[in-house]
Design a protein around this motif. Structure first.
Motif, PDB file in Angstrom:
ATOM      1  N   ARG A 108       0.939  -1.098  -0.041  1.00  0.00           N
ATOM      2  CA  ARG A 108      -0.104  -0.145   0.318  1.00  0.00           C
ATOM      3  C   ARG A 108       0.747   1.140  -0.026  1.00  0.00           C
ATOM      4  N   TRP A 109       2.036   1.222   0.547  1.00  0.00           N
ATOM      5  CA  TRP A 109       3.036   2.221   0.598  1.00  0.00           C
ATOM      6  C   TRP A 109       3.650   2.527  -0.845  1.00  0.00           C
ATOM      7  N   ALA A 110       3.934   1.337  -1.398  1.00  0.00           N
ATOM      8  CA  ALA A 110       4.627   1.114  -2.687  1.00  0.00           C
ATOM      9  C   ALA A 110       3.593   1.656  -3.858  1.00  0.00           C
ATOM     10  N   GLU A 111       2.272   1.594  -3.635  1.00  0.00           N
ATOM     11  CA  GLU A 111       1.366   2.217  -4.440  1.00  0.00           C
ATOM     12  C   GLU A 111       1.048   3.744  -4.202  1.00  0.00           C
ATOM     13  N   ALA A 112       1.270   4.119  -3.081  1.00  0.00           N
ATOM     14  CA  ALA A 112       1.215   5.486  -2.543  1.00  0.00           C
ATOM     15  C   ALA A 112       2.290   6.410  -3.103  1.00  0.00           C
ATOM     16  N   ASP A 113       3.273   5.811  -2.804  1.00  0.00           N
ATOM     17  CA  ASP A 113       4.864   6.736  -2.683  1.00  0.00           C
ATOM     18  C   ASP A 113       5.773   5.729  -3.370  1.00  0.00           C
ATOM     19  N   PRO A 114       5.913   5.184  -4.333  1.00  0.00           N
ATOM     20  CA  PRO A 114       6.986   4.184  -4.705  1.00  0.00           C
ATOM     21  C   PRO A 114       8.349   4.553  -4.371  1.00  0.00           C
ATOM     22  N   ASP A 115       8.581   5.740  -4.297  1.00  0.00           N
ATOM     23  CA  ASP A 115      10.072   5.920  -4.236  1.00  0.00           C
ATOM     24  C   ASP A 115      10.452   6.522  -2.801  1.00  0.00           C
ATOM     25  N   VAL A 119      13.688   1.208   3.810  1.00  0.00           N
ATOM     26  CA  VAL A 119      15.043   0.794   4.664  1.00  0.00           C
ATOM     27  C   VAL A 119      16.065   1.069   4.166  1.00  0.00           C
ATOM     28  N   HIS A 120      17.079   1.781   4.947  1.00  0.00           N
ATOM     29  CA  HIS A 120      18.348   2.093   4.760  1.00  0.00           C
ATOM     30  C   HIS A 120      19.066   1.179   5.697  1.00  0.00           C
ATOM     31  N   TRP A 121      20.244   0.532   5.188  1.00  0.00           N
ATOM     32  CA  TRP A 121      20.848  -0.525   5.912  1.00  0.00           C
ATOM     33  C   TRP A 121      22.525  -0.057   6.096  1.00  0.00           C
ATOM     34  N   VAL A 122      22.913  -0.388   7.040  1.00  0.00           N
ATOM     35  CA  VAL A 122      24.365  -0.057   7.486  1.00  0.00           C
ATOM     36  C   VAL A 122      25.003  -1.116   8.094  1.00  0.00           C
ATOM     37  N   GLY A 123      26.147  -1.603   7.494  1.00  0.00           N
ATOM     38  CA  GLY A 123      26.686  -3.017   7.886  1.00  0.00           C
ATOM     39  C   GLY A 123      27.933  -2.482   8.902  1.00  0.00           C
ATOM     40  N   GLU A 124      28.294  -3.385   9.664  1.00  0.00           N
ATOM     41  CA  GLU A 124      29.336  -2.967  10.672  1.00  0.00           C
ATOM     42  C   GLU A 124      30.698  -2.468  10.067  1.00  0.00           C
ATOM     43  N   ASP A 125      30.866  -2.988   8.749  1.00  0.00           N
ATOM     44  CA  ASP A 125      32.022  -2.590   8.058  1.00  0.00           C
ATOM     45  C   ASP A 125      31.972  -1.280   7.345  1.00  0.00           C
ATOM     46  N   GLY A 126      30.701  -0.640   7.414  1.00  0.00           N
ATOM     47  CA  GLY A 126      30.517   0.600   6.789  1.00  0.00           C
ATOM     48  C   GLY A 126      29.782   0.481   5.488  1.00  0.00           C
ATOM     49  N   THR A 127      29.472  -0.706   5.041  1.00  0.00           N
ATOM     50  CA  THR A 127      28.942  -0.879   3.745  1.00  0.00           C
ATOM     51  C   THR A 127      27.447  -0.363   3.992  1.00  0.00           C
ATOM     52  N   GLU A 128      26.902   0.280   2.901  1.00  0.00           N
ATOM     53  CA  GLU A 128      25.345   0.697   3.199  1.00  0.00           C
ATOM     54  C   GLU A 128      24.489   0.533   1.752  1.00  0.00           C
ATOM     55  N   ARG A 129      23.406   0.195   2.054  1.00  0.00           N
ATOM     56  CA  ARG A 129      22.449   0.056   0.970  1.00  0.00           C
ATOM     57  C   ARG A 129      21.051   0.460   1.390  1.00  0.00           C
ATOM     58  N   SER A 130      20.263   0.780   0.406  1.00  0.00           N
ATOM     59  CA  SER A 130      18.746   1.246   0.463  1.00  0.00           C
ATOM     60  C   SER A 130      18.030   0.662  -0.217  1.00  0.00           C
ATOM     61  N   TRP A 131      16.557   0.339   0.185  1.00  0.00           N
ATOM     62  CA  TRP A 131      15.356  -0.117  -0.804  1.00  0.00           C
ATOM     63  C   TRP A 131      14.324   0.954  -0.492  1.00  0.00           C
ATOM     64  N   THR A 132      13.607   1.385  -1.635  1.00  0.00           N
ATOM     65  CA  THR A 132      12.530   2.311  -1.479  1.00  0.00           C
ATOM     66  C   THR A 132      11.391   1.151  -1.235  1.00  0.00           C
ATOM     67  N   TYR A 133      10.188   1.665  -1.130  1.00  0.00           N
ATOM     68  CA  TYR A 133       9.146   0.959  -0.826  1.00  0.00           C
ATOM     69  C   TYR A 133       8.673  -0.068  -2.150  1.00  0.00           C
ATOM     70  N   GLU A 134       8.999   0.388  -3.303  1.00  0.00           N
ATOM     71  CA  GLU A 134       9.143  -0.321  -4.488  1.00  0.00           C
ATOM     72  C   GLU A 134       9.743  -1.509  -4.423  1.00  0.00           C
ATOM     73  N   PRO A 319       4.291   9.299   8.420  1.00  0.00           N
ATOM     74  CA  PRO A 319       4.704   8.801   7.085  1.00  0.00           C
ATOM     75  C   PRO A 319       6.248   9.161   6.628  1.00  0.00           C
ATOM     76  N   ALA A 320       7.114   8.515   6.187  1.00  0.00           N
ATOM     77  CA  ALA A 320       8.439   8.950   5.816  1.00  0.00           C
ATOM     78  C   ALA A 320       9.298   9.420   6.802  1.00  0.00           C
ATOM     79  N   GLU A 321       8.760   9.332   8.115  1.00  0.00           N
ATOM     80  CA  GLU A 321       9.647  10.021   9.191  1.00  0.00           C
ATOM     81  C   GLU A 321      11.059   8.840   9.369  1.00  0.00           C
ATOM     82  N   ARG A 322      12.032   9.643   9.686  1.00  0.00           N
ATOM     83  CA  ARG A 322      13.294   8.615   9.731  1.00  0.00           C
ATOM     84  C   ARG A 322      13.135   8.184  11.274  1.00  0.00           C
TER      85      ARG A 322
END
Length: 670
Positions: A108-115, A119-134, A319-322
């Motif tokens: 329902r959030w991917a439909e309303a605001d796909p971008d 989730v923003h992910w941070v690894g212990e080694d400093g690696t970072e990745r993110s996914w939008t709701y879509e 919605p969208a709060e960090r």
């Protein structure tokens, strides 16, 4: 508990063996929220909350149906009878209504605001990745189809042996999407602990990763799985996430497959399966002392409703709060307050791998600042760790965006509350200490964010839709200020529905002490004059000294108020005349002004509580046995003190090696 207030409505006098109101309760005072209510909740004052709670108590089915109507249902809505059944014999919320958790948290959030950032992910080694709701929706739907292609169907179990990763979110919601039951197994568990849970559930698929990191050390999760797979005939496939990109990962053809390769060969997306509101959604295991761990069964949609309600009232997420829940995904706090609850609110979440004080205690501050987190959900033990490390690690980090710090996991002491107020929020931080259990599926005692006042040390008040009583040994309600057994008196959607494969254990463990209409939490608690709940520890953690029941929380709070004390844990040990006496363990803060004096600390207990609280000893130790979520495991300290060894369940410890360190330190004192 009376519908509008609490167990204090019935007064039977002071129960034999219970002491007067503890000093920590008498000295605590109400602290209003530092910011006005946001307006999103439709509640502005304590009276508003109390009125809503009274209305919910009068008709819990109608109240929870009103909450659930804010979510998306597939069919059968609104239900004809929102609530049927009873606590011990089984209850149903919204019977006949169908829906899907992944649709409510992701689609329902991917439909309303796909971008929108999911989730923003941070690894212990400093690696970072993110996914939008879509991106989360697409990955979830494709992995759900891949699981289906591997033979996983409605009611089958999938074991998720992963740390906090983006793929953990997708794996959980893929199971919800097709009606499979997931069981997250803590990634720090031993091979035997993993095997025990898979044998009990009969999981068909294990989802794991090549390796993860904890305090700079690699944890080879796939290798851990491989050690026990020959003992697990139910497992047909192992799906491996490439977390570290190891050049060589042993893979058995026909059984093992990499997550990314599996998705690449899966071209279609699974449609969400409408699931009845009370259908099992997942299993979560709780460790015992010597008994076999219990597999708690939670419903899917019922858990969603409770987690959504909890995040809405306790956090007031926009919605969208960090937002950041610091828990490990193997601790139920993470599904409640991030994977399900926060996503159901449409928040943008931070997920972090590894220890939050590695390589230095500055990591917590750095992550809050860089992610621009406005709200953080964590455990009192993390805050104590930050306090123990000293204020210098916070220097230079901008935490001005941080508005709310929510806590759960174990009793919170007032000194830690005030330290967080001063050093994390400069007096402007709302601190919401909550209370819940794995069994309750939500932190049902809590402040309402921005609305109700807090009390340093208390767990707030019961949220609307929840009722409790505090009872004495005879099952009679105690008066306000008296410690007793905390019980729940009516079902709510997030309450677990049984123990996997053992319905008799469900009845005997939770409904034998006070009968079928009282859920026995096995926690000791009291309610103060303002209606605030104080959970002072496990029932077996209330020390009985010469027929006087002393709260370990009160004693620990007194010790934590001493300069230089970073952590405190009090246990009861046998005494030939008094039955039990307290034994205290403390660690020293990094910036302590002087070495801790055990005699002075013992005297502090006497001054704060009375001569009855004089401990057998105060032991200054270098470390404490903790779970991955940060809880101090007091029963292991008790075992070490009384027998010199720890024989109970140690599978949940962050570092089992601390037990040998402590055993050696204690042996030198004997």
């Amino acid at each position: 508990m009376a519908a509008d207030r609490s167990s204090s409505a019935a007064t039977t006098g002071t129960p034999a063996g219970f002491e007067d109101v503890p000093a920590m309760v008498k000295e605590s005072r109400l602290v209003p929220p530092p910011r006005p209510a946001s307006g999103r909740l439709g509640l502005r004052t304590l009276d508003d909350v109390l009125a809503l709670r009274e209305r919910a108590a009068a008709d819990p089915g109608a109240y929870w149906a009103e909450v659930a109507s804010e979510l998306r249902w597939s069919s059968g809505w609104p239900p004809t009878s929102p609530l049927t059944g009873s606590l011990a014999e089984g209850f149903s919320y919204f019977p006949g209504a169908t829906g899907n958790v992944s649709v409510n948290c992701v689609d329902r959030w991917a439909e309303a605001d796909p971008d929108r950032l999911a989730v923003h992910w941070v690894g212990e080694d400093g690696t970072e990745r993110s996914w939008t709701y879509e991106e989360l929706r697409a990955t979830t739907a494709r992995f759900a189809q891949a699981l289906t292609d591997l033979g996983v169907g409605r009611g089958d179990v999938v074991a998720i042996f992963l740390p906090n990763l983006l793929e953990t979110f997708a794996a959980v919601h893929a199971c919800f999407r097709i009606g499979a039951l997931y069981n997250i197994v803590f990634s720090g568990f031993s091979p035997q602990a993993l095997a025990d849970r898979i044998v009990d559930t009969g999981a068909k698929v294990v989802v794991t990763c090549d390796q993860t990191w904890r305090r700079g050390r690699p944890l080879p999760l796939k290798a851990t799985v491989d050690q026990v797979l020959d003992e697990l005939p139910s497992v047909r496939h192992v799906v491996v996430v490439r977390r570290s990109g190891l050049a060589e990962v042993p893979m058995r053809p026909g059984r093992d497959v990499f997550f990314d390769e599996l998705l690449a060969q899966t071209t279609s997306e699974a449609a969400p399966v409408p699931l009845e509101a009370n259908e099992p959604g997942f299993l979560i295991y709780t460790s015992g002392t010597t008994a076999k761990p219990k597999g708690l069964v939670h419903s899917g949609m019922g858990f969603l409703v409770a987690a959504y309600h909890n995040c809405k009232l306790s956090l007031d997420l926009a919605p969208a709060e960090r937002y950041w829940c610091t828990a490990d995904c193997g601790w139920l706090t993470f599904p409640i307050f991030e994977i399900v609850g926060a996503l159901a609110m449409g928040a943008s979440c931070l997920a972090v791998e590894g220890a939050l004080d590695y390589p230095t205690p500055a990591r917590f501050y750095e992550l809050c600042e860089r992610f621009e987190a406005t709200k953080v959900f964590t455990a009192p033990t993390l805050v104590r760790m930050l306090a123990r490390a000293g204020d210098r690690w916070a220097a230079g980090h901008d935490l001005s965006r941080l508005e709310l710090l929510a806590l759960v996991g174990e009793p919170l002491d007032a000194p830690t509350w005030w330290w967080a107020q001063e050093h994390l929020g400069h007096g402007q931080l709302e601190i919401n200490n909550t209370y819940g259990q794995s069994e309750t599926g939500s932190a049902w005692a809590s402040s309402v964010a921005g609305v109700t006042p807090a009390k340093p040390g208390s767990c707030g008040m019961a949220l609307p839709g929840h009722r409790y009583e505090i009872l004495d040994d005879e099952g009679r309600p105690v008066r306000r200020g008296q410690v007793g057994y905390l019980t729940l008196t009516q079902p709510f959607p997030g309450l677990f529905r049984g123990i996997w494969g053992d319905p008799e254990r469900y009845r005997t463990q939770y409904f034998s002490r006070f009968g079928p209409d009282r859920y026995d939490s096995a926690d000791a608690a009291l309610e103060d004059e303002d209606g605030h709940l104080w959970v002072v520890g496990r029932v077996d953690g209330v020390i009985n000294v010469a027929a006087h029941r002393l709260s370990t929380m009160e004693m620990e709070s007194a010790l934590l108020g001493a300069p230089g004390v970073a952590e405190a844990a009090v246990v009861g040990v046998p005494h030939p005349e008094k039955g039990q006496v307290p034994l205290a363990f403390v660690t020293q803060a990094a910036d302590a002004p002087a070495p801790l004096d055990p005699d002075q600390l013992a005297e502090r207990l006497v001054q704060a509580i009375g001569p009855i609280a004089r401990p057998q000893a105060v032991l200054v130790v270098s470390t404490m046995p903790r779970t991955r979520s940060g809880k101090i495991v007091r029963r292991l300290l008790q075992e070490l003190a009384t027998t010199g060894t720890a024989t109970g369940d140690t599978s949940g410890l962050e570092d089992p090696e601390v037990l040998s360190v402590l055993a050696e330190e204690l042996s030198r004192r004997s």
